[in-house]
Design a protein around this motif. Structure first.
Motif, mmCIF file in Angstrom:
data_model
loop_
_atom_site.group_PDB
_atom_site.id
_atom_site.type_symbol
_atom_site.label_atom_id
_atom_site.label_comp_id
_atom_site.label_asym_id
_atom_site.label_seq_id
_atom_site.Cartn_x
_atom_site.Cartn_y
_atom_site.Cartn_z
ATOM 1 N N ALA A 3 0.972 -1.151 0.056
ATOM 2 C CA ALA A 3 -0.062 -0.026 0.070
ATOM 3 C C ALA A 3 0.979 1.320 0.061
ATOM 4 O O ALA A 3 1.924 1.261 0.812
ATOM 5 N N LEU A 72 -7.230 7.812 -0.399
ATOM 6 C CA LEU A 72 -6.855 6.391 -0.200
ATOM 7 C C LEU A 72 -7.657 5.945 1.175
ATOM 8 O O LEU A 72 -8.038 4.906 1.083
ATOM 9 N N LYS A 75 -11.289 5.441 0.036
ATOM 10 C CA LYS A 75 -11.496 4.357 -0.677
ATOM 11 C C LYS A 75 -11.447 3.187 -0.121
ATOM 12 O O LYS A 75 -12.143 2.138 -0.127
ATOM 13 N N LEU A 76 -10.650 2.997 0.951
ATOM 14 C CA LEU A 76 -10.398 1.832 2.077
ATOM 15 C C LEU A 76 -11.847 1.745 2.751
ATOM 16 O O LEU A 76 -12.284 0.445 2.638
ATOM 17 N N TYR A 77 -12.496 2.744 3.344
ATOM 18 C CA TYR A 77 -13.442 2.641 3.834
ATOM 19 C C TYR A 77 -15.020 2.563 2.977
ATOM 20 O O TYR A 77 -15.973 2.382 3.654
ATOM 21 N N PHE A 203 -13.853 -5.247 8.193
ATOM 22 C CA PHE A 203 -12.893 -5.969 7.299
ATOM 23 C C PHE A 203 -12.615 -7.426 7.787
ATOM 24 O O PHE A 203 -11.608 -8.165 7.249
ATOM 25 N N ARG A 272 -3.607 3.644 7.624
ATOM 26 C CA ARG A 272 -4.489 3.173 6.570
ATOM 27 C C ARG A 272 -3.679 2.269 5.940
ATOM 28 O O ARG A 272 -4.574 1.190 5.457
ATOM 29 N N ALA A 273 -2.745 2.495 5.563
ATOM 30 C CA ALA A 273 -1.918 1.352 4.825
ATOM 31 C C ALA A 273 -1.856 0.235 5.311
ATOM 32 O O ALA A 273 -1.803 -0.749 4.696
ATOM 33 N N GLU A 276 -4.998 -1.422 4.809
ATOM 34 C CA GLU A 276 -5.231 -1.913 3.499
ATOM 35 C C GLU A 276 -4.488 -3.149 3.357
ATOM 36 O O GLU A 276 -5.077 -4.024 2.465
ATOM 37 N N ASP A 277 -3.290 -3.177 3.661
ATOM 38 C CA ASP A 277 -2.463 -4.436 3.368
ATOM 39 C C ASP A 277 -3.009 -5.714 4.410
ATOM 40 O O ASP A 277 -2.727 -6.999 3.854
ATOM 41 N N GLY A 279 -5.657 -5.725 6.912
ATOM 42 C CA GLY A 279 -6.940 -5.566 7.650
ATOM 43 C C GLY A 279 -7.393 -6.978 7.982
ATOM 44 O O GLY A 279 -7.707 -7.133 9.313
#
Length: 485
Positions: A3, A72, A75-77, A203, A272-273, A276-277, A279
């Motif tokens: 990410a 980002l 987008k993730l949430y 997640f 967040r990163a 993202e990777d 979760g």
């Protein structure tokens, strides 16, 4: 990691350029920082404690790395917009209320909301209609407000503009957001959620769905509470046609410092990163650690560990298993005393109240330390179970909070003259200040409400327990400010 971390990457690039700072902050990259704080923080951290730089973007008008970092996160949430918050979730809640509503708007609010909601109501000149959440007597705690309660109020009040929810609450109990959102949206009302304790949700099927997945229009999250961000770092997320995103951005800018801390914002980028990777794995590890602790605690007959069995009661839709609420009244002790015993054994719990302790578990607990922690916890509770404690006195058992009696608006209070009187003499008068006990954090009384005999008795009860009081100037609660006229 795969990410991207756009803000952190920009900060690292700036660090490599070795720029000499003819600008704030005054410690100049740590050169002027006093020891031992300088050594505690470290040279690299202080070098990255920078002010607004063109290379590092502007939180108030983001155009490059900060804009990408927020995009980002959105987008993730699964939201349309994300705003980084450096004033905790308090600031995000203020912005959410002011960004979604207009002065005079009616908003339906659960009584167990955080004190920041009262601040947002005051700042936005909103008209709150409070609902007391359902009570869970087995644990002496409050659950959630129900759809039936909401429908009843909408039948009387035709122009409610928003429903505010605290979900999950401190104990990890979620509301039926989906059903409430479906109803509220049909009535033309927004659904705003304090999801401070839920940035990790959504997640994994092992945990409840998130508020956004359930249909909320805007949520405020404490990224720092359960993920890898630094304390004070939060996010405000918004979606859908009911929210004016441009206005939300304007309000967030209005309420945010013009000197945001880049370390806090970088920690949001990193959290967040990481999510993202990893979760799903983070969720699995958090639940696995929680289940090990739950299984240990369930060995003791005198302990009652809150589980998914409470779903369907007290407005509770689901339970976040990483929040471990342990009712200890079977030991003949208050939660306050058990919390003290644990602290003497070098454990610090998240919350204590009359009957419970709360252990907060995250993915960070799933490590090699866990084996030793389980052994030490077992020793503490085995010792407590062997000891002959006096039966828990009735006065120290959890009591249900009295219902509030509104008199004048929260905003009107600020224009009124006030005087200080002994607490008992305030009975029957209009309170000029708030009283909240933490825990549970639910206001016993808000400024502008009548200080009844029942509320007086409740305050005395909580004070005897030694639970911290927030709001009044007199922290001993011997006196209270009341409206003079």
């Amino acid at each position: 990691m795969s990410a991207k971390q756009p803000l952190i990457e920009a900060m690292l690039k700036y660090e490599k350029e070795n720029v000499y700072p003819f600008h704030t902050p005054g410690h100049k990259g740590g050169r002027g920082m006093l020891e031992p704080l300088k050594s505690i923080l470290g040279e690299r951290v202080l070098q990255m404690d920078v002010s607004l730089m063109a290379e590092l973007d502007d939180l108030h008008e983001p155009t490059n790395c900060l804009r990408e970092a927020q995009y980002l996160a959105a987008k993730l949430y699964g939201s349309e917009a994300c705003f980084f918050g450096v004033n905790g979730t308090t600031g995000a809640i203020h912005a959410m209320l002011l960004g979604a509503l207009n002065p005079g708007d009616k908003i339906l609010v659960p009584r167990n909301c955080h004190r920041s909601v009262s601040g947002g109501i005051f700042l936005g000149e909103l008209n709150p209609i409070y609902i007391m959440p359902e009570y869970l007597p087995e644990f002496g705690i409050y659950g959630q407000i129900t759809l039936a309660q909401i429908e009843e109020i909408f039948a009387k009040e035709k122009d409610i503009k928003a429903v505010f929810l605290t979900s999950p609450n401190y104990y990890g109990l979620t509301a039926d957001i989906q059903a409430i959102a479906d109803f509220a949206h049909k009535k033309g009302a927004k659904v705003l959620v304090d999801e401070a304790h839920g940035p990790h949700l959504g997640f994994s099927e092992l945990l409840p769905i998130s508020a956004l997945q359930a249909g909320a229009d805007a949520v405020a999250q404490s990224t720092h509470k359960l993920l890898g961000a630094m304390t004070q770092a939060s996010m405000l997320l918004a979606q859908g046609k009911r929210i004016d995103l441009t206005r939300m951005a304007d309000v967030m800018s209005l309420l945010t410092t013009t000197s945001p801390n880049y370390l806090l914002m970088a920690s949001l980028d990193a959290a967040r990163a990481q999510l993202e990777d990893f979760g799903p794995t983070m969720s699995e590890e958090a639940v696995a650690a929680a289940l090990k602790i739950r299984n240990l605690l369930n060995k003791f007959a005198d302990l009652n560990v809150l589980s998914g069995d409470v779903c369907g009661q007290a407005g509770i839709k689901d339970v976040d298993l990483t929040k471990i609420t342990v009712n200890v009244k079977g030991l003949g002790l208050t939660g306050i005393r058990v919390g003290e015993v644990l602290r003497e054994a070098n454990f610090a719990v998240e919350l204590v109240d009359e009957e419970n302790i709360l252990l907060l578990i995250t993915y960070a607990d799933f490590g090699p330390e866990l084996v030793g922690i389980l052994e030490r916890l077992e020793q503490v509770f085995a010792k407590l179970a062997r000891e002959n404690h006096t039966t828990l006195e009735t006065k120290f058992a959890a009591v249900e909070m009295p219902k509030p009696v509104p008199a004048i608006s929260f905003r009107e209070v600020f224009a009124k003259r006030k005087k200080v009187v002994p607490l008992k003499a305030a009975i029957g008068k209009i309170a000029g200040e708030n009283i909240s006990f933490y825990p549970p954090g639910i206001p016993a009384i808000l400024a502008g409400e009548v200080f009844t005999k029942e509320i007086y008795d409740y305050c005395v009860h909580m004070n005897q327990l030694g639970i911290a009081v927030h709001g009044p100037i007199d922290s001993n609660l011997d006196t209270l400010r009341i409206i003079e006229d």
